[in-house]
Design a protein around this motif. Structure first.
Motif, PDB file in Angstrom:
ATOM      1  N   LEU A 117      -0.212   4.027  -6.125  1.00  0.00           N
ATOM      2  CA  LEU A 117      -0.914   2.958  -6.875  1.00  0.00           C
ATOM      3  C   LEU A 117      -0.207   1.896  -7.641  1.00  0.00           C
ATOM      4  O   LEU A 117      -0.622   1.130  -8.360  1.00  0.00           O
ATOM      5  CB  LEU A 117      -1.815   3.801  -8.291  1.00  0.00           C
ATOM      6  CG  LEU A 117      -2.978   4.740  -7.667  1.00  0.00           C
ATOM      7  CD1 LEU A 117      -2.476   6.145  -7.094  1.00  0.00           C
ATOM      8  CD2 LEU A 117      -3.763   4.923  -8.720  1.00  0.00           C
ATOM      9  N   GLU A 118       1.138   1.948  -7.380  1.00  0.00           N
ATOM     10  CA  GLU A 118       1.964   1.345  -8.043  1.00  0.00           C
ATOM     11  C   GLU A 118       2.054  -0.233  -7.342  1.00  0.00           C
ATOM     12  O   GLU A 118       1.647  -0.307  -6.105  1.00  0.00           O
ATOM     13  CB  GLU A 118       3.547   1.779  -8.138  1.00  0.00           C
ATOM     14  CG  GLU A 118       3.588   2.888  -9.245  1.00  0.00           C
ATOM     15  CD  GLU A 118       3.262   2.501 -10.672  1.00  0.00           C
ATOM     16  OE1 GLU A 118       3.387   1.582 -10.679  1.00  0.00           O
ATOM     17  OE2 GLU A 118       2.689   3.440 -11.398  1.00  0.00           O
ATOM     18  N   ILE A 119       2.400  -1.402  -7.944  1.00  0.00           N
ATOM     19  CA  ILE A 119       2.389  -2.791  -7.262  1.00  0.00           C
ATOM     20  C   ILE A 119       3.602  -2.765  -6.261  1.00  0.00           C
ATOM     21  O   ILE A 119       4.909  -2.462  -6.726  1.00  0.00           O
ATOM     22  CB  ILE A 119       2.568  -3.902  -8.232  1.00  0.00           C
ATOM     23  CG1 ILE A 119       1.126  -3.770  -9.140  1.00  0.00           C
ATOM     24  CG2 ILE A 119       2.807  -5.091  -7.483  1.00  0.00           C
ATOM     25  CD1 ILE A 119       1.185  -4.920 -10.068  1.00  0.00           C
ATOM     26  N   ASP A 120       3.495  -3.027  -4.877  1.00  0.00           N
ATOM     27  CA  ASP A 120       4.606  -3.129  -3.946  1.00  0.00           C
ATOM     28  C   ASP A 120       5.254  -4.497  -4.241  1.00  0.00           C
ATOM     29  O   ASP A 120       4.590  -5.708  -4.261  1.00  0.00           O
ATOM     30  CB  ASP A 120       4.046  -2.940  -2.652  1.00  0.00           C
ATOM     31  CG  ASP A 120       5.161  -2.995  -1.656  1.00  0.00           C
ATOM     32  OD1 ASP A 120       5.712  -1.899  -1.203  1.00  0.00           O
ATOM     33  OD2 ASP A 120       5.532  -4.001  -1.040  1.00  0.00           O
ATOM     34  N   ASN A 121       6.488  -4.593  -4.281  1.00  0.00           N
ATOM     35  CA  ASN A 121       7.363  -5.831  -4.394  1.00  0.00           C
ATOM     36  C   ASN A 121       6.891  -6.855  -3.279  1.00  0.00           C
ATOM     37  O   ASN A 121       6.804  -7.987  -3.477  1.00  0.00           O
ATOM     38  CB  ASN A 121       8.822  -5.525  -4.279  1.00  0.00           C
ATOM     39  CG  ASN A 121       9.128  -4.929  -5.675  1.00  0.00           C
ATOM     40  OD1 ASN A 121       8.572  -4.868  -6.592  1.00  0.00           O
ATOM     41  ND2 ASN A 121      10.365  -4.265  -5.367  1.00  0.00           N
ATOM     42  N   ASN A 122       6.861  -6.444  -1.997  1.00  0.00           N
ATOM     43  CA  ASN A 122       6.504  -7.272  -0.955  1.00  0.00           C
ATOM     44  C   ASN A 122       4.841  -7.773  -1.131  1.00  0.00           C
ATOM     45  O   ASN A 122       4.693  -9.071  -0.618  1.00  0.00           O
ATOM     46  CB  ASN A 122       6.830  -6.774   0.406  1.00  0.00           C
ATOM     47  CG  ASN A 122       8.220  -6.356   0.527  1.00  0.00           C
ATOM     48  OD1 ASN A 122       9.128  -6.908  -0.275  1.00  0.00           O
ATOM     49  ND2 ASN A 122       8.629  -5.674   1.383  1.00  0.00           N
ATOM     50  N   LEU A 123       3.971  -6.965  -1.514  1.00  0.00           N
ATOM     51  CA  LEU A 123       2.686  -7.235  -1.431  1.00  0.00           C
ATOM     52  C   LEU A 123       2.153  -8.044  -2.703  1.00  0.00           C
ATOM     53  O   LEU A 123       1.085  -8.422  -2.797  1.00  0.00           O
ATOM     54  CB  LEU A 123       1.800  -6.068  -1.198  1.00  0.00           C
ATOM     55  CG  LEU A 123       2.104  -5.524   0.237  1.00  0.00           C
ATOM     56  CD1 LEU A 123       1.207  -4.192   0.142  1.00  0.00           C
ATOM     57  CD2 LEU A 123       1.622  -6.197   1.375  1.00  0.00           C
ATOM     58  N   HIS A 124       3.072  -7.754  -3.868  1.00  0.00           N
ATOM     59  CA  HIS A 124       2.486  -7.875  -5.229  1.00  0.00           C
ATOM     60  C   HIS A 124       1.033  -7.187  -5.347  1.00  0.00           C
ATOM     61  O   HIS A 124       0.219  -7.650  -6.182  1.00  0.00           O
ATOM     62  CB  HIS A 124       2.143  -9.558  -5.441  1.00  0.00           C
ATOM     63  CG  HIS A 124       3.645 -10.145  -5.133  1.00  0.00           C
ATOM     64  ND1 HIS A 124       4.614  -9.989  -5.715  1.00  0.00           N
ATOM     65  CD2 HIS A 124       3.754 -10.955  -3.997  1.00  0.00           C
ATOM     66  CE1 HIS A 124       5.773 -10.670  -5.231  1.00  0.00           C
ATOM     67  NE2 HIS A 124       5.263 -11.598  -4.253  1.00  0.00           N
ATOM     68  N   ALA A 125       1.016  -6.176  -4.817  1.00  0.00           N
ATOM     69  CA  ALA A 125      -0.131  -5.334  -5.036  1.00  0.00           C
ATOM     70  C   ALA A 125       0.041  -3.971  -4.472  1.00  0.00           C
ATOM     71  O   ALA A 125       0.913  -3.691  -3.669  1.00  0.00           O
ATOM     72  CB  ALA A 125      -1.551  -5.969  -4.318  1.00  0.00           C
TER      73      ALA A 125
END
Length: 222
Positions: free
Chosen positions: A90-98
């Protein structure tokens, strides 16, 4: 026959390709789907007209059970490790920004989604206070790309003028609802047929239904 284990596969982001095995398969799951409609009130009718707006994404909900004493996770992962691993989705992924897109797989069920909600209930602890048993209630929301959403949209085209005859208690509002799926478009019909009063129609009258125009002047599909 071997019992096939369910898994949550990460399909996007920095951890794409990672598979989280579900050691205890869920005993049940729920699939839910809904549509959004707009209700429009028309003078003189006994109820509102409903117009389809769009379909909502499917939802998949289930309960997962984790226990350090009755199952052993690969790599010696504890219940706390596995709870944190799923919660991290549920955390924001650094590569996706989501948050990442995942796929829940169990037998013939393959559900590509994002995790919408996760509820963690810890029910057993080791002497040092570390959780040893947990129940997770997980809600997945279906994810589809724009090309997947637009393929075979089952839409009809209003790019050609049509002629319709007024029958019974027909009105421009009902005509707009049938042809454009929007009662507010009655003005388009009225203007095209030079009607100053939208009520100045009678059974047997013929109305021309013009194509809708987009802001850029192109014909619009409805």
């Amino acid at each position: 026959m071997n019992l096939e284990k369910a898994s949550i596969d990460i399909v996007s982001g920095s951890k794409a390709g990672t598979q989280i095995r579900v050691l205890f398969n869920p005993t049940e799951y729920t699939l839910d789907r809904s549509n959004t409609y707009k209700a429009t009130s028309i003078p003189g009718l006994g109820g509102p007209l409903f117009h389809f707006i769009n379909g909502e994404a499917d939802s998949l909900a289930m309960e997962l059970f984790l226990d350090d004493y009755t199952d052993q996770a690969p790599g010696g992962k504890t219940v706390r490790d596995r709870v944190d691993e799923i919660a991290a989705l549920l955390e924001i992924d650094n590569n996706l920004h989501a948050p990442p897109i995942v796929r829940f797989v169990w037998g013939k069920l393959s559900f590509t989604a994002i995790i919408e909600k996760l509820t963690r209930k810890l029910t057993l602890f080791k002497p040092d206070g570390v959780p040893a048993r947990a129940t997770l209630n997980v809600s997945f929301k279906e994810y589809r790309t724009l090309p997947e959403l637009t393929i075979n949209p089952r839409l009809q085209s209003a790019d050609k003028s049509k002629r319709r005859v007024i029958i019974g208690n027909d009105s421009l509002w009902l005509l707009a609802s049938r042809e454009y799926h929007d009662v507010n478009k009655w003005k388009v019909i009225a203007e095209h047929n030079d009607l100053d009063d939208p009520r100045d129609i009678a059974p047997g009258d013929w109305m021309t239904i013009p194509p809708l125009e987009q802001d850029n002047g192109s014909r619009r599909r409805v």
